[in-house]
Every structure is written in C-alpha cells, then in structure tokens.
Design a protein around this motif. Structure first.
Motif, PDB file in Angstrom:
ATOM      1  N   ILE A 132       3.414  -5.958  -8.354  1.00 44.66           N
ATOM      2  CA  ILE A 132       4.454  -4.935  -8.252  1.00 44.66           C
ATOM      3  C   ILE A 132       3.967  -3.660  -8.930  1.00 44.66           C
ATOM      4  N   GLU A 133       3.319  -2.818  -8.148  1.00 41.31           N
ATOM      5  CA  GLU A 133       2.787  -1.568  -8.701  1.00 41.31           C
ATOM      6  C   GLU A 133       3.806  -0.442  -8.571  1.00 41.31           C
ATOM      7  N   GLY A 134       4.690  -0.535  -7.587  1.00 39.16           N
ATOM      8  CA  GLY A 134       5.763   0.433  -7.425  1.00 39.16           C
ATOM      9  C   GLY A 134       7.100  -0.263  -7.604  1.00 39.16           C
ATOM     10  N   HIS A 135       8.172   0.422  -7.294  1.00 42.04           N
ATOM     11  CA  HIS A 135       9.507  -0.145  -7.488  1.00 42.04           C
ATOM     12  C   HIS A 135       9.722  -1.387  -6.610  1.00 42.04           C
ATOM     13  N   ALA A 136      10.455  -2.346  -7.151  1.00 42.09           N
ATOM     14  CA  ALA A 136      10.869  -3.545  -6.414  1.00 42.09           C
ATOM     15  C   ALA A 136      12.367  -3.688  -6.622  1.00 42.09           C
ATOM     16  N   LEU A 137      13.126  -3.388  -5.577  1.00 38.36           N
ATOM     17  CA  LEU A 137      14.573  -3.330  -5.706  1.00 38.36           C
ATOM     18  C   LEU A 137      15.244  -4.246  -4.685  1.00 38.36           C
ATOM     19  N   GLY A 138      16.409  -4.788  -5.040  1.00 35.43           N
ATOM     20  CA  GLY A 138      17.187  -5.582  -4.092  1.00 35.43           C
ATOM     21  C   GLY A 138      16.363  -6.682  -3.460  1.00 35.43           C
TER      22      GLY A 138
ATOM     23  N   GLU B  69       0.825  -1.199   0.000  1.00 33.87           N
ATOM     24  CA  GLU B  69       0.000   0.000   0.000  1.00 33.87           C
ATOM     25  C   GLU B  69       0.870   1.264   0.000  1.00 33.87           C
ATOM     26  N   ARG B  70       2.174   1.071  -0.108  1.00 35.94           N
ATOM     27  CA  ARG B  70       3.097   2.193  -0.228  1.00 35.94           C
ATOM     28  C   ARG B  70       3.326   2.512  -1.706  1.00 35.94           C
ATOM     29  N   ARG B  71       4.093   3.583  -1.973  1.00 37.54           N
ATOM     30  CA  ARG B  71       4.352   3.955  -3.363  1.00 37.54           C
ATOM     31  C   ARG B  71       5.360   3.021  -4.027  1.00 37.54           C
ATOM     32  N   VAL B  72       6.016   2.169  -3.252  1.00 38.03           N
ATOM     33  CA  VAL B  72       6.912   1.145  -3.793  1.00 38.03           C
ATOM     34  C   VAL B  72       6.425  -0.222  -3.330  1.00 38.03           C
ATOM     35  N   PHE B  73       6.804  -1.251  -4.067  1.00 36.12           N
ATOM     36  CA  PHE B  73       6.563  -2.610  -3.589  1.00 36.12           C
ATOM     37  C   PHE B  73       7.490  -2.862  -2.402  1.00 36.12           C
ATOM     38  N   SER B  74       8.787  -2.707  -2.615  1.00 37.83           N
ATOM     39  CA  SER B  74       9.775  -2.721  -1.535  1.00 37.83           C
ATOM     40  C   SER B  74      11.089  -2.205  -2.084  1.00 37.83           C
ATOM     41  N   ALA B  75      11.732  -1.316  -1.318  1.00 40.23           N
ATOM     42  CA  ALA B  75      13.020  -0.761  -1.721  1.00 40.23           C
ATOM     43  C   ALA B  75      14.169  -1.697  -1.385  1.00 40.23           C
ATOM     44  N   GLY B  76      13.876  -2.845  -0.766  1.00 43.77           N
ATOM     45  CA  GLY B  76      14.920  -3.822  -0.472  1.00 43.77           C
ATOM     46  C   GLY B  76      15.377  -3.794   0.967  1.00 43.77           C
ATOM     47  N   ALA B  77      16.517  -4.430   1.234  1.00 47.31           N
ATOM     48  CA  ALA B  77      17.048  -4.510   2.593  1.00 47.31           C
ATOM     49  C   ALA B  77      17.321  -3.113   3.144  1.00 47.31           C
ATOM     50  N   ASP B  78      17.077  -2.932   4.421  1.00 41.85           N
ATOM     51  CA  ASP B  78      17.284  -1.652   5.087  1.00 41.85           C
ATOM     52  C   ASP B  78      18.786  -1.361   5.171  1.00 41.85           C
ATOM     53  N   LEU B  79      19.250  -0.356   4.422  1.00 43.38           N
ATOM     54  CA  LEU B  79      20.682  -0.059   4.403  1.00 43.38           C
ATOM     55  C   LEU B  79      21.177   0.500   5.732  1.00 43.38           C
ATOM     56  N   HIS B  80      20.282   1.049   6.536  1.00 42.25           N
ATOM     57  CA  HIS B  80      20.703   1.500   7.866  1.00 42.25           C
ATOM     58  C   HIS B  80      21.126   0.304   8.717  1.00 42.25           C
ATOM     59  N   LEU B  81      20.420  -0.818   8.530  1.00 40.04           N
ATOM     60  CA  LEU B  81      20.801  -2.051   9.222  1.00 40.04           C
ATOM     61  C   LEU B  81      22.184  -2.493   8.750  1.00 40.04           C
ATOM     62  N   VAL B  82      22.407  -2.458   7.432  1.00 44.00           N
ATOM     63  CA  VAL B  82      23.703  -2.859   6.877  1.00 44.00           C
ATOM     64  C   VAL B  82      24.807  -1.940   7.394  1.00 44.00           C
ATOM     65  N   ALA B  83      24.545  -0.627   7.377  1.00 44.59           N
ATOM     66  CA  ALA B  83      25.552   0.339   7.822  1.00 44.59           C
ATOM     67  C   ALA B  83      25.928   0.113   9.280  1.00 44.59           C
ATOM     68  N   GLY B  84      24.935  -0.196  10.110  1.00 45.72           N
ATOM     69  CA  GLY B  84      25.211  -0.470  11.520  1.00 45.72           C
ATOM     70  C   GLY B  84      26.096  -1.683  11.702  1.00 45.72           C
ATOM     71  N   ARG B  85      25.876  -2.686  10.877  1.00 43.53           N
ATOM     72  CA  ARG B  85      26.691  -3.891  10.979  1.00 43.53           C
ATOM     73  C   ARG B  85      28.117  -3.625  10.497  1.00 43.53           C
ATOM     74  N   LEU B  86      28.270  -2.707   9.556  1.00 45.65           N
ATOM     75  CA  LEU B  86      29.609  -2.379   9.065  1.00 45.65           C
ATOM     76  C   LEU B  86      30.483  -1.761  10.159  1.00 45.65           C
ATOM     77  N   GLU B  87      29.858  -1.156  11.158  1.00 46.31           N
ATOM     78  CA  GLU B  87      30.603  -0.515  12.240  1.00 46.31           C
ATOM     79  C   GLU B  87      30.999  -1.493  13.340  1.00 46.31           C
ATOM     80  N   SER B  88      30.487  -2.696  13.261  1.00 44.11           N
ATOM     81  CA  SER B  88      30.713  -3.680  14.320  1.00 44.11           C
ATOM     82  C   SER B  88      31.820  -4.659  13.940  1.00 44.11           C
ATOM     83  N   ALA B  89      32.622  -5.030  14.923  1.00 39.92           N
ATOM     84  CA  ALA B  89      33.688  -6.013  14.675  1.00 39.92           C
ATOM     85  C   ALA B  89      33.113  -7.359  14.266  1.00 39.92           C
ATOM     86  N   THR B  90      31.900  -7.636  14.703  1.00 37.45           N
ATOM     87  CA  THR B  90      31.256  -8.911  14.356  1.00 37.45           C
ATOM     88  C   THR B  90      30.204  -8.717  13.259  1.00 37.45           C
TER      89      THR B  90
END
Length: 261
Positions: A114-120, A63-84
């Motif tokens: 898929i009415e809006g963008h579907a990425l990643g 019901e959003r303007r996209v189907f899904s923009a994909g994985a949350d990059l904020h989650l990925v960025a947070g993991r990049l800062e962690s040693a694990t």
C-alpha cells in the motif's frame, strides 16, 4: 518463471510471474475504483494464479497514485436511482465478498503493498491479504459512513478481528483515516516504511517470504485462519446492512453530494 505466460495483461490489471512470486498490479482508471469489471478481473486472476503450482506468493500493488479508492461511487449512485437498486447492490456486495473471500482462502502467502491511499473496498481488498505493507504517506480507512453506507465487503469483520473492537469502531464509526506509521502501530499493517524506502523494503519482504517452505506456509496459513474463523452472522449482517442503507434517502443524498464536491 511461468512457462505459460510470464506476464498477463488486462485492461484493469496486469499479472507478472517470476519464479514463486506472482505480482498483480492494479491499473484501473486513475484511482483503481472497484466496479464490476475490476471485480471480474480480480476473480479471474485469483483463479488463474491458483493454477500455477510454482507460485507461493501473490503481491498486490498499484501503479496509480493510490492503492485503491474503494468501490466506484458512480456505480452506487446509479443503483440508488433504480427501483431494484438495493437488491442489485446487495448482489454486488455478495460478489465483493465472494472475490475477497477467495483471495483470503488462496493457498498462497498474499501481500498487499500500500504505497498510496487504500480506502473502503480498497482497504477491504488489502484486509483479505495475509500481509500488509504501507508507506508512511499512505492513508488507510473505511469511510463509508460518510456517504451513509458501511464497509460491507468484509471490513467490519476483518478489521475487528485484526485490530479489536475499539480500533474498528474508531475507523468505521468515525470515518477516521490513519497514516502508514499509525496503521503499523495499531496492527492494521505489519510493516510501514518511509516513502523513499518503500519499494526496496517491500521487495525484500517479498523475496524473503518467497524463499520459505511453501508447504509449511500453506498449512500454517490454514491454522491461522481456523483460529480466527469468520462468523457467519456478522458477514450476513454486513450484506443485509448494505441492502437497508441502499434504500435510505440519506444515503442517496450523501452519495450524490459527495460526487458533486
């Protein structure tokens, strides 16, 4: 209509039952970015829908303007800062694959609208469905290489099996996005419609599919899956590839650069 719960509402999605059709509507933030919470909601929904013996078709829409923009990059960025972080991300990718593999294995006909963008990871969710219907105005792609990653939730495997090595290389290696009409031409989706006709046309396909023999569909789906069985080594290569890239300085720079823009 399901006797137990005609509509199930969660923070990230809703599920409505109407006879043989269950409709899952994504409503997670503004872009349906996929994080741990949405993955858990999807996993629970697939398990729940599977218990409704009267359901033969599962629609996934937004019901959003996209189907899904994909994985949350904020989650990925947070993991990049962690040693694990690389190990944590590898576990997350395995969780993506587990949830999407469950969707692909459901003994139902699964349809992504898929009415809006579907990425990643959003497109990978749609790739795990049996049928994909797109609007001409939608954009579909696996642009993970733009931020130094790869589509690790089945994208390299399912897209290659679906469209062939050449199309998979075009979309994954060049980061190309294709519109709905082009997606239909290359076999990425089975139907594409003008935006004005999308809702009606998609509903007609769902209705027509729901009238067919559920038992025959279940058996036929299993035969189709056996004909194109996923290669274990390819799946493992995706998971290990994500782990390697999560340890890369370039990936860290690209993810943070993308979030700054």
């Amino acid at each position: 209509m399901s006797a137990e719960s005609p509509t199930t509402k969660q923070e990230s999605l809703t599920v409505a039952f109407d006879g043989p059709v269950a409709t899952l509507t994504l409503q997670h933030g503004s872009m349906n970015a996929i994080d741990d919470a949405l993955l858990d909601a999807l996993a629970g929904t697939f398990a729940m829908v599977e218990t409704h013996s009267e359901v033969s078709v599962l629609r996934i829409r937004s019901e959003r303007r996209v189907f899904s923009a994909g994985a949350d990059l904020h989650l990925v960025a947070g993991r990049l800062e962690s040693a694990t972080g690389a190990d944590e991300m590898r576990a997350t990718v395995r969780r993506f694959r587990e949830v999407y593999d469950h969707l692909a294995a459901l003994p139902l006909v699964t349809i992504a609208e898929i009415e809006g963008h579907a990425l990643g990871g959003g497109l990978e969710l749609a790739l795990a469905c049996d049928i994909r219907i797109a609007s001409y105005t939608a954009k579909l792609g696996l642009p993970e290489t733009r931020v130094g990653l790869l589509p690790g939730a089945g994208g390299t495997q399912r897209l290659t099996r679906l469209c062939g090595e050449g199309i998979a290389a075009r979309i994954i290696l060049s980061g190309d996005l294709v519109g709905g009409r082009e997606a239909e031409r290359i076999g990425l989706v089975q139907w594409a419609f003008a935006a004005a006709d999308f809702s009606r046309s998609a509903a007609e396909i769902v209705s027509r599919t729901a009238k067919l023999s559920a038992v025959a569909q279940k058996i036929a789906k299993n035969c189709i899956r056996l004909a194109l069985h996923e290669q274990t080594r390819g799946a493992q290569a995706e998971t290990e590839g994500i782990w390697t890239l999560m340890r890369s300085a370039e990936t860290k720079e690209r993810v943070h650069g993308f979030l700054r823009n």
